[in-house]
Design a protein around this motif. Sequence first.
Motif: not given
Length: 291
Positions: A36, A38, A40, A73, A215, A218-219, A222
């Motif tokens: 949840e 996010n 990868e 998932r 969150n 990973s952000e 990215r």
Amino acid sequence: MSNFLRGTGVALATPFDKDGAIDYKGVTSLVNFCVEGNVEYLVVLGTTAESVTLTKEEKKSLIAHIVEVNNKRLPLVIGVGGNDTLAVVEEVKKVRSSDFDAILSVVPMYNRPSQEGIFQHYKSINDNSPLPVLLYNVPARTGVNMMAETTLRLAQLDKIIGVKEAVSDFTQVLKIIKNKPTDFLVISGDDTLALPAVVAGGDGVISVVGQGFPNEFSEMIRLGLSGQTKKAFDILYTLLPVLDYAFEEGNPAGIKNILKVKGVCEDYLRLPLVSVSLSLEEKIKKFIEKY
């Protein structure tokens, strides 16, 4: 083929209960928290999982539980390593390609092979693996450094798709990035250096702290991969204190305490590892409250 490994993977910790048994409710909570959040992909049975203290039966049960909870998932990577090449190869052959997408295998520890020994070890894995293979270089744990030249030589083999590089010498990371084949992945094994590695041309991170802040971490990666370095470094600088706290008294003691403070799972460990000190827990609590 291996684009699913670009970004943030997290090396899952193994929650235990107060009696030292695997806490499957905690495992479920952690997997869902990361999915949840996010990230990868998920890495199962890495160093952070305290895999060296798990029995074969526990590993089998833990794998089955994570596969079920994840329910396709996210891609799954499994850690399969050791210092007996024949034994590692036998374990590699047993990995189910229906459950996992790649294998992460660490440089043999303790017996300190030569560079040629490291090459032949991985060549044996390459020749027998049912799945793509990620190399894992972590000299602080293994006692030997896989040199950039050896990594680049291994990059020519058909199943070797990348390296998780956790060497303290950042110049070595740059050498690999500069000279690697186009489709060979360079994945950071150092949470603090992950963003600089990405900006230099790397492909992401297999993170410890990322499971505590999925969150945000990973952000950050990215943003780095998309060239938005200012925003990415803003996140890194915010997380810097907790990156120190997570490793101040060893891994996975630090990340387990972070997960406990966040209410994801408890922070019990198996000896010889012990929980963090009260003073470090207080620093972690203050950071999370402020954050």
